[in-house]
Design an enzyme around this catalytic site. Structure first.
Site, PDB file in Angstrom:
ATOM      1  N   TRP A 134       0.868  -1.182   0.000  1.00 50.28           N
ATOM      2  CA  TRP A 134       0.000   0.000   0.000  1.00 50.28           C
ATOM      3  C   TRP A 134       0.902   1.229   0.000  1.00 50.28           C
ATOM      4  O   TRP A 134       1.816   1.326   0.823  1.00 50.28           O
ATOM      5  CB  TRP A 134      -0.888  -0.048   1.233  1.00 50.28           C
ATOM      6  N   ASP A 216      -0.373  -4.688   9.884  1.00 51.96           N
ATOM      7  CA  ASP A 216      -1.412  -3.796   9.388  1.00 51.96           C
ATOM      8  C   ASP A 216      -2.627  -4.666   9.094  1.00 51.96           C
ATOM      9  O   ASP A 216      -2.615  -5.481   8.179  1.00 51.96           O
ATOM     10  CB  ASP A 216      -0.939  -3.072   8.124  1.00 51.96           C
ATOM     11  N   LYS A 252     -13.193  -0.828   6.231  1.00 48.99           N
ATOM     12  CA  LYS A 252     -13.711  -1.835   5.304  1.00 48.99           C
ATOM     13  C   LYS A 252     -14.738  -2.750   5.957  1.00 48.99           C
ATOM     14  O   LYS A 252     -15.837  -2.925   5.444  1.00 48.99           O
ATOM     15  CB  LYS A 252     -12.554  -2.681   4.746  1.00 48.99           C
TER      16      LYS A 252
END
Length: 416
Positions: A134, A216, A252
């Site tokens: 990312w 993460d 999310k």
């Protein structure tokens, strides 16, 4: 007199947000957005989870809820529930008081607070992130004071799978006390995760080299529909005795993108260190944003703290993850039906929101310009942007791009 600000140069656009802007301004009827990292329903629309709507209505009718400042480290019941969800409520590190959480500004805020803690108080300066990863990982850690960014190999372009040998080799050469950013599940952007056996080998190397794990976790529950399965890697490292930190996001899996709901979980070897760490984290947050917002955290805390609501939420997660899996199957089937050059098995082997398609930058450019299909130049697509009404159109466009602009051996994602 000239402006003092004339020294400021135009910064480059952030690709994913620039794509979203172009998509919004596009008037083409059949346009498709495969860029933005957010869930979309079968009609291509944003979806507010029913459990979130229910909680918001309940909260709106609760006259005891005020808009007073939260504590600097946030809502304690939210963080406690987040730690339990990540590690498992019966995890010994919780019962022994060696794990705690801090409410943050979504996953990015968690990364930033955690990175600043490690740099400022542990004096760590080296950090490793996967190639690719990312794009915000590098920026957040450098802005937090880390001065030695390095990468470890992850994506094998030809095999369209993990370059596991390269990953292990790179970590085995990492200097002691290097911080290693690890994606807990649903690796962004590749969609390929290590197997449990591979995670064990990663832990072996990190233990031997005395490296520090920074997980993460942006997709727990969203990847497979199973909260425990998606947290397996983090729990394995904890079971092995690692001290670690983990950034959690509810953007999310709760659909709370703009509420910025996050948690930083910290696992220690001795509970005596909890109080000093909390005191220093208080000052880090105080100097950054002072305290976090309440609304989204209250939604999450109320759902996670109620068994019936928790089960209802898990049903929503399974629905979302199932739709993603169905769209992976549908895209692969359409590409095979069209006789599209190449092997497309990797699309169904990948997991989570994203697929690293293997499309070249030139092919991606063609998809945007000629077919109004918006995706990153790396070839990463958001599978949720697909639905029964557009998957055939997207597959035909991909086939067209590949036939017109065949990939060359030197055309690699690694150059991006």
């Amino acid at each position: 007199m000239g402006s003092r600000f004339q020294v400021v140069e135009q910064g480059p656009p952030i690709e994913v947000f620039q794509l979203n802007k172009l998509f919004t301004e596009d008037t083409f009827k059949n346009k498709v957005n495969l860029g933005v990292g957010a869930y979309r329903d079968e009609n291509g629309k944003p979806w507010v989870l029913p459990i979130v709507r229910k909680m918001e209505k309940k909260m709106a009718d609760d006259d005891t809820l005020l808009h007073e400042y939260l504590p600097v480290l946030g809502l304690e019941n939210f963080s406690n529930s987040s730690v339990s969800m990540l590690l498992g409520e019966d995890n010994p590190v919780i019962t022994e008081g060696r794990a705690f959480g801090v409410q943050t500004l979504s996953g990015t805020g968690s990364l930033r607070v955690g990175a600043e803690l490690l740099n400022k108080h542990l004096k760590y300066t080296n950090f490793y992130y996967s190639s690719p990863t990312w794009e915000n990982h590098h920026l957040v850690f450098v802005n937090s004071g880390f001065t030695q960014p390095r990468t470890y190999r992850y994506w094998d372009e030809k095999a369209r799978a993990i370059d596991f040998d390269g990953l292990i080799e790179d970590l085995s050469k990492a200097p002691e006390n290097s911080v290693v950013i690890l994606h807990a599940c649903a690796h962004n952007p590749t969609g390929i995760d290590p197997t449990q056996e591979q995670w064990q080998k990663i832990a072996d190397v990190m233990e031997e080299r005395k490296l520090f794990p920074f997980f993460d976790s942006a997709y727990q529950g969203f990847a497979t529909g199973d909260l425990d399965r998606d947290a397996w890697a983090v729990r394995h490292f904890v079971k092995r005795g690692f001290e670690l930190v983990c950034a959690q996001s509810y953007a999310k899996n709760f659909g709370l993108y703009n509420e910025r709901v996050g948690n930083l979980t910290i696992v220690l070897s001795d509970k005596a260190h909890v109080a000093p760490l909390k005191s220093q984290l208080t000052w880090i947050v105080r100097g950054m944003y002072s305290n976090p917002p309440a609304h989204g955290a209250r939604v999450v805390a109320n759902v996670l703290g109620d068994e019936k609501l928790f089960d209802e939420w898990r049903g929503h997660i399974k629905l979302m993850s199932s739709r993603v899996i169905e769209m992976r199957e549908a895209l692969r089937a359409q590409l095979i039906k069209l006789g599209t050059p190449g092997n497309w098995d990797h699309i169904v082997k990948q997991i989570g929101l994203f697929s690293y398609t293997g499309l070249t930058p030139r092919q991606c450019e063609h998809l945007i310009q000629e077919h109004h299909i918006y995706l990153l130049r790396s070839g990463r697509i958001n599978i949720c942007g697909l639905n029964p009404g557009n998957v055939e159109y997207v597959a035909r466009a991909i086939n067209d791009a590949i036939v017109k602009f065949p990939a060359k051996d030197d055309d690699s994602r690694a150059k991006l």
